[in-house]
Design a protein around this motif. Structure first.
Motif, PDB file in Angstrom:
ATOM      1  N   VAL A 171       0.828  -1.204   0.000  1.00  0.00           N
ATOM      2  CA  VAL A 171       0.000   0.000   0.000  1.00  0.00           C
ATOM      3  C   VAL A 171       0.863   1.255   0.000  1.00  0.00           C
ATOM      4  CG1 VAL A 171      -1.620   1.333   1.399  1.00  0.00           C
ATOM      5  CG2 VAL A 171      -2.012  -1.112   1.020  1.00  0.00           C
ATOM      6  N   GLU A 172       1.942   1.237   0.744  1.00  0.00           N
ATOM      7  CA  GLU A 172       2.830   2.407   0.808  1.00  0.00           C
ATOM      8  C   GLU A 172       3.518   2.669  -0.527  1.00  0.00           C
ATOM      9  OE1 GLU A 172       3.372   4.741   3.120  1.00  0.00           O
ATOM     10  OE2 GLU A 172       1.696   3.817   4.204  1.00  0.00           O
ATOM     11  N   ALA A 173       3.724   1.610  -1.317  1.00  0.00           N
ATOM     12  CA  ALA A 173       4.506   1.736  -2.549  1.00  0.00           C
ATOM     13  C   ALA A 173       3.662   1.998  -3.788  1.00  0.00           C
ATOM     14  CB  ALA A 173       5.326   0.458  -2.768  1.00  0.00           C
ATOM     15  N   ALA A 174       2.325   2.071  -3.655  1.00  0.00           N
ATOM     16  CA  ALA A 174       1.488   2.080  -4.848  1.00  0.00           C
ATOM     17  C   ALA A 174       0.370   3.107  -4.775  1.00  0.00           C
ATOM     18  CB  ALA A 174       0.895   0.690  -5.054  1.00  0.00           C
ATOM     19  N   ASP A 175      -0.027   3.587  -5.962  1.00  0.00           N
ATOM     20  CA  ASP A 175      -1.222   4.403  -6.101  1.00  0.00           C
ATOM     21  C   ASP A 175      -2.437   3.534  -6.394  1.00  0.00           C
ATOM     22  OD1 ASP A 175       0.260   6.923  -5.984  1.00  0.00           O
ATOM     23  OD2 ASP A 175       1.011   6.338  -7.962  1.00  0.00           O
ATOM     24  N   VAL A 176      -2.192   2.463  -7.136  1.00  0.00           N
ATOM     25  CA  VAL A 176      -3.261   1.539  -7.513  1.00  0.00           C
ATOM     26  C   VAL A 176      -2.808   0.121  -7.194  1.00  0.00           C
ATOM     27  CG1 VAL A 176      -2.419   1.561  -9.911  1.00  0.00           C
ATOM     28  CG2 VAL A 176      -4.686   0.660  -9.414  1.00  0.00           C
ATOM     29  N   ILE A 177      -3.673  -0.642  -6.538  1.00  0.00           N
ATOM     30  CA  ILE A 177      -3.389  -2.028  -6.161  1.00  0.00           C
ATOM     31  C   ILE A 177      -4.206  -2.946  -7.067  1.00  0.00           C
ATOM     32  CG2 ILE A 177      -3.448  -3.766  -4.324  1.00  0.00           C
ATOM     33  CD1 ILE A 177      -1.618  -1.489  -3.623  1.00  0.00           C
ATOM     34  N   MET A 178      -3.532  -3.903  -7.705  1.00  0.00           N
ATOM     35  CA  MET A 178      -4.195  -4.882  -8.564  1.00  0.00           C
ATOM     36  C   MET A 178      -4.176  -6.235  -7.864  1.00  0.00           C
ATOM     37  SD  MET A 178      -4.180  -2.652 -11.230  1.00  0.00           S
ATOM     38  CE  MET A 178      -4.352  -3.409 -12.836  1.00  0.00           C
ATOM     39  N   LEU A 179      -5.301  -6.942  -7.899  1.00  0.00           N
ATOM     40  CA  LEU A 179      -5.387  -8.272  -7.300  1.00  0.00           C
ATOM     41  C   LEU A 179      -5.718  -9.313  -8.362  1.00  0.00           C
ATOM     42  CD1 LEU A 179      -7.575  -7.637  -4.087  1.00  0.00           C
ATOM     43  CD2 LEU A 179      -5.099  -7.472  -4.323  1.00  0.00           C
ATOM     44  N   THR A 180      -4.916 -10.376  -8.428  1.00  0.00           N
ATOM     45  CA  THR A 180      -5.251 -11.563  -9.220  1.00  0.00           C
ATOM     46  C   THR A 180      -5.105 -12.761  -8.280  1.00  0.00           C
ATOM     47  OG1 THR A 180      -2.973 -11.506 -10.075  1.00  0.00           O
ATOM     48  CG2 THR A 180      -4.704 -10.735 -11.543  1.00  0.00           C
TER      49      THR A 180
END
Length: 308
Positions: free
Chosen positions: A58-67
């Motif tokens: 979460v700290e490293a990203a603007d958008v989180i993708m889940l697969t």
């Protein structure tokens, strides 16, 4: 957010690996959260950073993708203790790309909405091959403005993106597609078996089918698998069982009679009982052969001679 979105990816499996590699190749900074080092190795070797926890991701990203594989993992990652609902901040975007139930997806959407976090449902259609070549199709529902922000990220691994609405529309359309995909394997298996009884070869039948009114990209993609009888899984019987459970669960909740889907689900159950759980789901063809008294290793000609 910066002009170049930082992407975080959780779940680097058969589909997540080629999809996330495409994101890297298109110049997006990528951090991956995947407990199995062997799964994430190829993506890390290509330049992805390793997030050792959801907090790091979460700290490293603007958008989180889940697969991810199923509802249970989605619930654990989003609604469990110290999960994404607690960690994500207003302005961040969560994009969930798996085949999961509309019911749980709506629950996640409500929880994230209370935090001011955008939630996009974005299941994909295609295979590992189309993921590697960037030719997947993506069905998206959720806040349209946030979809537009991440559309270029989706385009890095897909050739077609369909925006469907503000709610669970993408979840339902994915179940619609998978019902048709699973049914195709069942019906094609029975039809090919009938042709074998008529002294036709699998190769001949598929050559004609692929040039006929019932031709489809799915059958064309599975043609060599069926001719060579190589049922190494691109998508397994057990995975299809899970999807049909989601299909029938949604149908039950919404009071939609699905007689054929219910019967097809039992065909996959029989394949599971026959020890075929981890074979490609088109192995229903060989199951149909056995029910008709044919052995998979016998040619149509030898069957015809035996009947004389």
């Amino acid at each position: 957010m910066s002009d170049t979105l930082r992407v975080g990816w959780a779940g680097i499996g058969k589909m997540g690996a080629p999809m996330s590699r495409r994101v890297l190749e298109h110049g997006y900074p990528l951090s991956v959260y995947e407990p199995l080092p062997e799964n994430r190795a190829s993506v890390v070797a290509q330049g992805a950073n390793v997030a050792h926890s959801l907090e790091d991701l979460v700290e490293a990203a603007d958008v989180i993708m889940l697969t991810i594989p199923n509802d249970a993992i989605l619930r654990q990652l989003t609604l469990g203790p110290s999960a994404l609902v607690d960690l994500l901040k207003p302005g961040q975007i969560l994009v969930e790309m798996s085949t999961v139930s509309p019911e749980l997806s709506a629950e996640v959407a409500e929880a994230l909405g209370r935090k001011g976090v955008a939630y996009l449902r974005a299941p994909v259609s295609g295979s590992t091959v189309t993921a590697s070549s960037g030719m997947l199709s993506v069905m998206v529902s959720g806040p349209e403005a946030d979809y537009r922000k991440i559309e270029p990220v989706l385009a890095s691994f897909s050739s077609k993106q369909f925006y469907l609405g503000e709610g669970e529309e993408a979840r339902y359309l994915k179940l619609v597609l998978n019902a048709l995909v699973g049914a195709t394997a069942a019906l094609l298996g029975e039809a090919l078996t009938l042709g074998l009884k008529g002294n036709l070869s699998v190769e001949t039948m598929l050559n004609v089918i692929c040039e006929s009114a019932v031709a489809s990209p799915l059958i064309a993609y599975k043609r060599d698998l069926l001719v060579k009888r190589n049922f190494d899984p691109a998508f397994s019987v057990s995975q299809m069982m899970k999807d049909f459970d989601l299909i029938l669960g949604a149908a039950k909740s919404d009071h939609v009679p699905m007689y054929l889907a219910s019967m097809i689900r039992q065909q996959y159950e029989a394949a599971f009982a026959d020890g075929l759980a981890e074979k490609d789901f088109f192995v229903l063809f060989e199951q149909a052969e056995r029910l008709a008294g044919l052995k998979p290793d016998q040619s149509a000609t030898s069957q015809a001679l035996k009947a004389i």
